[in-house]
Design a protein around this motif. Structure first.
Motif, PDB file in Angstrom:
ATOM      1  N   TRP A  47       0.833  -1.208   0.000  1.00  0.00           N
ATOM      2  CA  TRP A  47       0.000   0.000   0.000  1.00  0.00           C
ATOM      3  C   TRP A  47       0.864   1.254   0.000  1.00  0.00           C
ATOM      4  O   TRP A  47       0.512   2.257  -0.646  1.00  0.00           O
ATOM      5  N   ASP A  89       0.597   3.886  -3.014  1.00  0.00           N
ATOM      6  CA  ASP A  89       0.330   5.308  -2.774  1.00  0.00           C
ATOM      7  C   ASP A  89       1.379   6.180  -3.445  1.00  0.00           C
ATOM      8  O   ASP A  89       1.060   7.254  -3.988  1.00  0.00           O
ATOM      9  N   ARG A  93     -10.463  -6.021   2.026  1.00  0.00           N
ATOM     10  CA  ARG A  93     -11.018  -4.850   2.724  1.00  0.00           C
ATOM     11  C   ARG A  93     -10.165  -3.617   2.459  1.00  0.00           C
ATOM     12  O   ARG A  93     -10.687  -2.530   2.149  1.00  0.00           O
ATOM     13  N   GLN A  94      -8.848  -3.749   2.573  1.00  0.00           N
ATOM     14  CA  GLN A  94      -7.965  -2.623   2.291  1.00  0.00           C
ATOM     15  C   GLN A  94      -8.058  -2.189   0.828  1.00  0.00           C
ATOM     16  O   GLN A  94      -8.003  -0.994   0.514  1.00  0.00           O
ATOM     17  N   LEU A  98     -10.707  -2.407  -1.143  1.00  0.00           N
ATOM     18  CA  LEU A  98     -11.946  -1.661  -1.349  1.00  0.00           C
ATOM     19  C   LEU A  98     -11.800  -0.225  -0.852  1.00  0.00           C
ATOM     20  O   LEU A  98     -12.290   0.719  -1.490  1.00  0.00           O
ATOM     21  N   ARG A  99     -11.122  -0.046   0.269  1.00  0.00           N
ATOM     22  CA  ARG A  99     -10.909   1.311   0.785  1.00  0.00           C
ATOM     23  C   ARG A  99     -10.022   2.110  -0.166  1.00  0.00           C
ATOM     24  O   ARG A  99     -10.289   3.295  -0.433  1.00  0.00           O
ATOM     25  N   TRP A 100      -8.958   1.476  -0.662  1.00  0.00           N
ATOM     26  CA  TRP A 100      -8.050   2.164  -1.588  1.00  0.00           C
ATOM     27  C   TRP A 100      -8.771   2.541  -2.881  1.00  0.00           C
ATOM     28  O   TRP A 100      -8.632   3.660  -3.387  1.00  0.00           O
ATOM     29  N   ALA A 124     -11.969   3.039  -3.368  1.00  0.00           N
ATOM     30  CA  ALA A 124     -12.930   4.115  -3.131  1.00  0.00           C
ATOM     31  C   ALA A 124     -12.213   5.456  -2.998  1.00  0.00           C
ATOM     32  O   ALA A 124     -12.671   6.479  -3.537  1.00  0.00           O
ATOM     33  N   ARG A 125     -11.076   5.453  -2.303  1.00  0.00           N
ATOM     34  CA  ARG A 125     -10.333   6.699  -2.101  1.00  0.00           C
ATOM     35  C   ARG A 125      -9.777   7.242  -3.409  1.00  0.00           C
ATOM     36  O   ARG A 125      -9.823   8.447  -3.666  1.00  0.00           O
ATOM     37  N   GLN A 164     -20.066  -5.718   0.956  1.00  0.00           N
ATOM     38  CA  GLN A 164     -19.229  -4.578   0.569  1.00  0.00           C
ATOM     39  C   GLN A 164     -18.846  -4.638  -0.905  1.00  0.00           C
ATOM     40  O   GLN A 164     -18.818  -3.612  -1.592  1.00  0.00           O
ATOM     41  N   ALA A 217     -19.937  -1.877  -3.789  1.00  0.00           N
ATOM     42  CA  ALA A 217     -18.912  -1.209  -4.597  1.00  0.00           C
ATOM     43  C   ALA A 217     -18.959  -1.635  -6.060  1.00  0.00           C
ATOM     44  O   ALA A 217     -18.177  -1.116  -6.867  1.00  0.00           O
TER      45      ALA A 217
END
Length: 422
Positions: A188, A192, A240-241, A243-245, A247-248, A267, A271
């Protein structure tokens, strides 16, 4: 043995005439894989490589070959999964494998595009095609980077070029930890940084840059929603991580593998993330797959997730087994129509080619398969495959070797390989 009605109406002649484009398939059980569902006793008219009409009692235009399906199933040509068909001929012979790049300097190369190495004359193409497969997603595999590169959809009709948008392939989790400082957490951190570079927040001449200028431009396209990022990942915590990434960063993703995806089914559905899974995964092959279950597909579909199928392991040489995956998912609770959709409509739509492939409907490409029986039951076989309206030769190197050694029909009149008589 082909049904007598098929032979009588010229199916064998159609197969021999590879250039034939116009055909009327009569009296089929048409599994449209679309809103119309299954249509009994239905005809499909193909002209110019396109489906022109679907209905009962269609009139045969002049010069159109008629095929009597005798009530047998007619489906869209199937998706072969995420493979290296045409990219790897012999997996153990490195010069015939072109699906990964291993560069020491700046190994993260999202600009790497495996479709440039696709060989439509590969022996694997007819091997897959005679099993009813009409298209596949060529995948970039990890070399020295967990951002593997790009791939795309190819039709198995001999076409040299891919269709639809490209997909970017990324591997996360334990399988990529050796490529990210021995820790999945670092994946991650590196993602990023690559996003920051692609968005112009890191100077192009930075000595610590991960991407080339071309790589920045390619990644920027995916960050702008042009094409899917297909992520090979299994563990629920990693999903889970992810999906968060996603979305962000507002990117379109799909999951490949997803052994524990069922644990995050609501979830994933919310999404709108499709999952390409191996429905035979029920035992943990590693610590990322502790929650593997044969009910994975059924649980995902029940929650509203779009489920497609892909073979784990040697997917290129065993692409034909993808029907077995769907059949086993159905045996473990997935509705039959959803099983077929996972081999047709779902992958086509997820990969941006649903306007051409994946369903039987007027205006779609005439990529069709006539089956001897239930296509999700491996006891049945493809009797005829049409791609773009062209009847494909129902033979491959494997069938020719079989005939050569079992019946002695090969060049030179070789004797049978086995003899059961005196």
């Amino acid at each position: 043995m082909l049904h007598a009605g098929l032979c009588a109406t010229g199916l064998l002649g159609v197969a021999a005439n590879v250039g034939a484009q116009d055909v009327l398939i009569r009296n089929a059980t048409v599994h449209t894989a679309g809103p119309q569902g299954t249509l009994q006793g239905t005809d499909v008219l193909v002209q110019g490589g396109t489906i022109r009409a679907v209905g009962a009692g269609l009139a045969a235009p002049a010069g159109v070959t008629t095929v009597d399906a005798a009530g047998k199933p007619l489906t869209p040509a199937l998706f072969g999964g995420i493979t290296g068909i045409g990219l790897e001929e012999v997996s153990g012979e490195a010069p015939t494998v072109d699906n990964a790049v291993s560069l020491e300097d700046q190994p993260m190369r999202p600009e790497f595009d495996v479709t440039l190495a696709y060989n439509p004359a590969s022996m694997l193409v007819p091997v897959a095609r005679v099993e009813g497969l009409g298209f596949t997603l060529l995948a970039a595999d990890t070399g020295k980077a967990f951002v593997a590169g790009q791939g795309g959809v190819v039709r198995l009709d001999g076409s040299a070029d891919p269709i639809g948008p490209r997909a970017l392939f990324v591997r996360l989790g334990a399988g990529a930890s050796d490529l990210s400082g021995k820790s999945r957490a670092a994946q991650w951190m590196l993602l990023d940084q690559m996003v920051a570079e692609a968005r112009g927040r890191v100077p192009a001449d930075s000595p610590h840059a991960l991407l080339t200028p071309a790589g920045r431009a390619v990644l920027a396209r995916y960050l702008g929603g042009q094409g899917r990022i297909v992520v090979k990942v299994d563990r629920a915590a990693d999903i889970r991580q992810l999906l968060r990434w996603a979305a962000r960063e507002r990117v379109r993703i799909a999951i490949a593998g997803g052994a524990e995806a069922w644990q995050l089914a609501p979830q994933l559905a919310q999404a709108q993330v499709p999952v390409f899974l191996d429905a035979l995964g029920n035992l943990p092959g590693n610590f990322d797959q502790i929650g593997a279950t044969l009910r994975n597909a059924a649980l995902l579909q029940a929650a509203g997730v779009e489920v497609a199928f892909t073979q784990a392991g040697d997917a290129s040489h065993n692409a034909r087994k993808v029907r077995q995956l769907a059949g086993n998912a159905v045996a473990n609770g997935l509705p039959w129509e959803a099983g077929l959709a996972g081999l047709t409509r779902v992958p086509a739509q997820a990969l941006g080619v649903g306007d051409r492939l994946g369903t039987i409907a007027v205006g779609r490409s005439a990529d069709l398969v006539l089956w001897s029986g239930d296509p999700l039951d491996v006891i049945h076989t493809a009797q005829q495959v049409w791609l773009g309206g062209r009847a494909m030769p129902m033979r491959s190197r494997q069938t020719e070797l079989r005939d050569r050694y079992l019946r002695g029909t090969g060049e030179g009149g070789l004797p049978p390989a086995y003899s059961h008589g005196p």
